[in-house]
Design a protein around this motif. Structure first.
Motif, mmCIF file in Angstrom:
data_model
loop_
_atom_site.group_PDB
_atom_site.id
_atom_site.type_symbol
_atom_site.label_atom_id
_atom_site.label_comp_id
_atom_site.label_asym_id
_atom_site.label_seq_id
_atom_site.Cartn_x
_atom_site.Cartn_y
_atom_site.Cartn_z
ATOM 1 N N UNK A 49 -3.774 31.992 20.295
ATOM 2 C CA UNK A 49 -3.227 31.242 21.606
ATOM 3 C C UNK A 49 -3.666 32.669 22.862
ATOM 4 N N UNK A 50 -4.544 32.146 23.832
ATOM 5 C CA UNK A 50 -5.058 33.332 24.471
ATOM 6 C C UNK A 50 -4.761 33.648 25.242
ATOM 7 N N UNK A 51 -5.515 34.109 26.636
ATOM 8 C CA UNK A 51 -5.028 34.842 27.715
ATOM 9 C C UNK A 51 -5.133 33.864 29.239
ATOM 10 N N UNK A 52 -4.732 32.966 29.818
ATOM 11 C CA UNK A 52 -4.852 31.578 30.405
ATOM 12 C C UNK A 52 -5.491 32.772 32.227
ATOM 13 N N UNK A 53 -5.678 34.368 32.298
ATOM 14 C CA UNK A 53 -5.522 34.675 32.952
ATOM 15 C C UNK A 53 -5.838 36.169 33.037
ATOM 16 N N UNK A 54 -6.640 37.041 34.218
ATOM 17 C CA UNK A 54 -5.974 38.162 34.096
ATOM 18 C C UNK A 54 -4.977 38.985 34.793
ATOM 19 N N UNK A 55 -4.826 39.816 34.004
ATOM 20 C CA UNK A 55 -3.518 40.597 34.128
ATOM 21 C C UNK A 55 -2.604 41.611 33.381
ATOM 22 N N UNK A 56 -1.494 41.662 32.956
ATOM 23 C CA UNK A 56 -1.368 41.834 32.250
ATOM 24 C C UNK A 56 0.160 41.734 31.371
ATOM 25 N N UNK A 57 0.121 41.972 29.996
ATOM 26 C CA UNK A 57 1.079 41.630 29.404
ATOM 27 C C UNK A 57 2.341 42.304 29.259
ATOM 28 N N UNK A 58 3.385 41.758 30.165
ATOM 29 C CA UNK A 58 4.365 41.701 30.462
ATOM 30 C C UNK A 58 5.732 41.916 29.636
ATOM 31 N N UNK A 59 5.877 41.528 29.081
ATOM 32 C CA UNK A 59 6.926 40.927 28.262
ATOM 33 C C UNK A 59 6.782 40.200 26.946
ATOM 34 N N UNK A 84 12.493 25.119 19.420
ATOM 35 C CA UNK A 84 13.323 25.496 18.360
ATOM 36 C C UNK A 84 12.147 26.935 17.955
ATOM 37 N N UNK A 85 11.299 28.139 18.429
ATOM 38 C CA UNK A 85 10.767 28.822 17.172
ATOM 39 C C UNK A 85 11.448 29.635 17.794
ATOM 40 N N UNK A 86 12.392 30.162 18.529
ATOM 41 C CA UNK A 86 13.488 31.348 18.372
ATOM 42 C C UNK A 86 13.982 31.772 17.540
ATOM 43 N N UNK A 87 14.909 30.501 16.322
ATOM 44 C CA UNK A 87 14.594 30.422 15.280
ATOM 45 C C UNK A 87 14.204 30.717 13.941
ATOM 46 N N UNK A 88 12.383 30.793 13.973
ATOM 47 C CA UNK A 88 11.984 31.465 12.971
ATOM 48 C C UNK A 88 11.849 32.783 12.902
ATOM 49 N N UNK A 89 12.598 33.291 14.097
ATOM 50 C CA UNK A 89 12.904 34.906 14.038
ATOM 51 C C UNK A 89 11.068 35.459 13.810
ATOM 52 N N UNK A 90 10.481 35.345 14.676
ATOM 53 C CA UNK A 90 9.185 36.243 14.519
ATOM 54 C C UNK A 90 7.998 35.164 13.094
ATOM 55 N N UNK A 91 9.037 34.883 11.525
ATOM 56 C CA UNK A 91 8.558 34.575 11.470
ATOM 57 C C UNK A 91 6.745 33.712 12.057
ATOM 58 N N UNK A 92 5.605 33.976 11.440
ATOM 59 C CA UNK A 92 4.820 32.943 11.803
ATOM 60 C C UNK A 92 3.902 33.636 12.473
ATOM 61 N N UNK A 93 4.671 33.348 13.794
ATOM 62 C CA UNK A 93 3.526 34.822 15.084
ATOM 63 C C UNK A 93 2.499 36.022 14.180
ATOM 64 N N UNK A 94 1.249 35.822 14.590
ATOM 65 C CA UNK A 94 1.403 37.207 14.222
ATOM 66 C C UNK A 94 -0.039 37.908 16.181
ATOM 67 N N UNK A 106 -9.257 34.792 27.339
ATOM 68 C CA UNK A 106 -9.568 34.203 26.897
ATOM 69 C C UNK A 106 -9.426 35.310 25.630
ATOM 70 N N UNK A 107 -8.675 37.021 26.163
ATOM 71 C CA UNK A 107 -8.241 37.778 24.971
ATOM 72 C C UNK A 107 -6.901 36.826 24.089
ATOM 73 N N UNK A 108 -7.416 37.650 22.876
ATOM 74 C CA UNK A 108 -6.442 36.535 22.442
ATOM 75 C C UNK A 108 -5.155 37.384 22.241
ATOM 76 N N UNK A 109 -4.317 36.747 22.781
ATOM 77 C CA UNK A 109 -2.367 37.013 22.255
ATOM 78 C C UNK A 109 -1.706 36.753 21.125
ATOM 79 N N UNK A 110 -1.930 35.689 20.241
ATOM 80 C CA UNK A 110 -1.139 35.740 19.521
ATOM 81 C C UNK A 110 -1.992 34.342 18.231
ATOM 82 N N UNK A 111 -1.903 34.626 17.094
ATOM 83 C CA UNK A 111 -1.871 33.872 16.411
ATOM 84 C C UNK A 111 -0.821 33.126 15.333
ATOM 85 N N UNK A 112 -0.565 31.463 15.547
ATOM 86 C CA UNK A 112 0.481 30.999 14.420
ATOM 87 C C UNK A 112 -0.404 30.672 13.737
#
Length: 116
Positions: A49-59, A84-94, A106-112
């Motif tokens: 998952x990449x950044x779609x814009x110029x900006x700042x990570x807010x949360x 329903x990914x909230x139920x994964x409790x963060x598992x699988x998100x890097x 294009x900045x990499x935000x996370x990998x699943x």
């Protein structure tokens, strides 16, 4: 996503590779009804998952399934990954970013990890 621009802009680019679909086609009433606001969804085929814009990570959600971005023009974007990914409790998100980090398209935000 391949983007090699150096001039900042207020455009929103696709955060993933895949097919864009209207929110009304998302099989979750919270999103399909527009309750979370206007937007669009993707049937994506990658693990990045990449950044779609110029900006700042807010949360960043504690469960890492959602990232909020404040664009340079003040607009705010929520990238919510999966249903329903909230139920994964963060598992699988890097995470590859942290709150307050300046980002560009294009900045990499996370990998699943789709195997989870």
């Amino acid at each position: 996503m391949h983007l090699f621009k150096t001039k900042k802009d207020n455009k929103i680019y696709a955060p993933v590779t895949g097919m864009m679909i209207p929110l009304s086609e998302v099989p979750d009433n919270t999103f399909a009804s527009g309750m979370m606001g206007n937007g669009f969804a993707f049937r994506f085929d990658s693990d990045m998952i990449f950044s779609p814009c110029f900006g700042e990570v807010l949360v960043i959600a504690k469960t890492r399934h959602a990232v909020g971005i404040k664009m340079e023009n003040g607009a705010e974007i929520l990238l919510h990954i999966g249903l329903d990914t909230v139920m994964l409790n963060g598992k699988g998100f890097i995470l590859a970013v942290k709150k307050g980090q300046k980002i560009r398209p294009g900045t990499e935000l996370l990998k699943i990890d789709r195997k989870i």
